[in-house]
Design an enzyme around this catalytic site. Structure first.
Site, PDB file in Angstrom:
ATOM      1  N   CYS A 277     -81.198  29.823  83.000  1.00 17.66           N
ATOM      2  CA  CYS A 277     -82.238  29.945  81.963  1.00 17.66           C
ATOM      3  C   CYS A 277     -81.996  31.135  81.036  1.00 17.66           C
ATOM      4  O   CYS A 277     -82.007  30.987  79.809  1.00 17.66           O
ATOM      5  CB  CYS A 277     -83.618  30.011  82.610  1.00 17.66           C
ATOM      6  SG  CYS A 277     -83.968  31.523  83.544  1.00 17.66           S
ATOM      7  N   HIS A 325     -88.287  33.132  84.764  1.00 20.38           N
ATOM      8  CA  HIS A 325     -87.807  31.988  83.983  1.00 20.38           C
ATOM      9  C   HIS A 325     -88.105  32.218  82.513  1.00 20.38           C
ATOM     10  O   HIS A 325     -89.121  32.819  82.159  1.00 20.38           O
ATOM     11  CB  HIS A 325     -88.448  30.684  84.450  1.00 20.38           C
ATOM     12  CG  HIS A 325     -87.782  29.460  83.879  1.00 20.38           C
ATOM     13  ND1 HIS A 325     -86.593  28.972  84.381  1.00 20.38           N
ATOM     14  CD2 HIS A 325     -88.116  28.660  82.831  1.00 20.38           C
ATOM     15  CE1 HIS A 325     -86.234  27.907  83.680  1.00 20.38           C
ATOM     16  NE2 HIS A 325     -87.140  27.700  82.734  1.00 20.38           N
ATOM     17  N   HIS A 337     -85.204  24.729  77.495  1.00 26.38           N
ATOM     18  CA  HIS A 337     -84.842  25.642  78.571  1.00 26.38           C
ATOM     19  C   HIS A 337     -83.861  24.957  79.517  1.00 26.38           C
ATOM     20  O   HIS A 337     -83.648  23.745  79.454  1.00 26.38           O
ATOM     21  CB  HIS A 337     -86.093  26.109  79.336  1.00 26.38           C
ATOM     22  CG  HIS A 337     -86.727  25.048  80.187  1.00 26.38           C
ATOM     23  ND1 HIS A 337     -87.261  25.296  81.426  1.00 26.38           N
ATOM     24  CD2 HIS A 337     -86.931  23.709  79.981  1.00 26.38           C
ATOM     25  CE1 HIS A 337     -87.771  24.198  81.945  1.00 26.38           C
ATOM     26  NE2 HIS A 337     -87.587  23.219  81.096  1.00 26.38           N
TER      27      HIS A 337
END
Length: 362
Positions: A277, A325, A337
């Site tokens: 990520c 994240h 993402h």
């Protein structure tokens, strides 16, 4: 008198041992992966598998970001150690040169011998010539003293550098050990998630991961989106998103993220063909000429914090309380993402995970 005999011992393979073994095996067979390492119970529903897999992925991502941070520190320590070694080599050369100069002076004195100055003057046929030589000798003594000081200075500098290199090497080994610990944590969590998913049918895995098996490449992902009106309604086009970005760098980062749709998630990867990520965010802004930190917990401080209501395309959006994240906002409540190993880079709603904050890169 009757002899007394000890009672005969039961063999170890008797019914008691067999019963214990059976109970142990039965207990092992019903173990679950609630600790992230055991085997899933056969009767877990897809919803239960999803809950456990999501938890494992989130824990793995926390460890991944710690791994990324430790890797960054290891790389920096290795660079510093290499620079110290290069500088030590240069100091060693200077030390050797200073020692050679001093050695040459000592050898010359040994060859020439030494006379008492008064006797030399008495034996000299030309006092003026003697005085000239005496002045030269005095200057030579000054040069020798300076050479000794140079050797001492060079030696001190060299030893300081060697000490600094030893400290840096110790620090590097500690960071490398930390890196390996995080690596083991990540791989353990991901292996446990894979074992859980392997118990599901293909249809159940699609339900759990939300990932169409055909969308495994950037082209497949775009084709799948183009063929589904529901996804088209959710995801704005890259032209729309970049047109409303706050500046050209944010627009370029969004365009890069769109170009990577369908790329696989690989923990620790920063592209160009696979990402985790924070690696996707790093690569997207690097393509726009902006260098961001490597980890999510550092990236959130790399710009101006903005509220959710202020979001514009290109803003970085962060999730979970541990800031583990990150995605790139593209408008309409959506982001791009790199989710986890079960799903490639894709468009997703912000509500997919617990929102923690946002940053606008400036």
């Amino acid at each position: 008198m009757a002899a007394h005999r000890k009672p005969r011992q039961r063999p170890a393979g008797g019914s008691t041992a067999r019963t214990a073994a059976t109970l142990a095996l039965a207990g092992a067979a019903t173990a679950t992966v609630f600790d992230g390492t055991g085997q899933a119970a056969p009767d877990l529903t897809p919803a239960q598998v999803k809950a456990q897999v999501d938890r494992l992925y989130q824990e793995a991502e926390v460890a991944t970001e710690k791994y990324n941070g430790a890797k960054e520190e290891v790389d920096a320590a290795e660079q510093r150690l290499e620079e110290l070694r290069d500088e030590a080599a240069r100091k060693q050369d200077k030390l050797n040169s200073a020692r050679e100069e001093l050695g040459s002076m000592a050898a010359a004195q040994y060859r020439q011998g030494g006379l008492d100055p008064a006797l030399s003057l008495a034996l000299s046929a030309d006092p003026d010539e003697y005085l000239d030589h005496a002045a030269f000798a005095e200057r030579a003594g000054d040069r020798q003293s300076a050479a000794v000081h140079r050797v001492r200075d060079r030696l001190r500098e060299f030893e300081q550098l060697r000490g600094a290199a030893r400290i840096e090497l110790t620090s590097l080994k500690s960071r490398q050990a930390e890196l390996q610990r995080h690596r083991r944590t990540v791989t353990g969590k991901l292996d446990a998630a894979r074992r859980l998913l392997s118990r599901l049918t293909a249809e159940e895995r699609t339900e759990v991961t939300g990932q169409d098996a055909t969308a495994t490449t950037p082209r497949a992902s775009r084709d799948a989106t183009a063929s589904r009106p529901d996804l088209q309604a959710l995801a704005p086009t890259s032209t729309t998103a970049t047109a409303t970005a706050p500046d050209s760098r944010a627009a370029a980062a969004v365009s890069y993220a769109y170009s990577k749709l369908g790329s696989p998630y690989v923990w620790g990867a920063t592209g160009p063909d696979a990402f985790d990520c924070s690696g996707l965010v790093l690569a997207a802004y690097r393509s726009a000429g902006v260098e961001l930190p490597r980890t999510t917990y550092a990236q959130i401080g790399a710009g101006r914090r903005v509220s959710r209501s202020e979001l514009l395309p290109g803003d970085l959006v962060f999730f979970y309380s541990a800031i583990s994240h990150v995605g790139i906002y593209i408008g309409n409540g959506q982001m791009i993402h790199a989710p986890n190993p079960s799903a490639p880079v894709r468009v997703a709603p912000l509500d997919e995970m617990p929102f923690a904050g946002a940053t606008r890169v400036v």
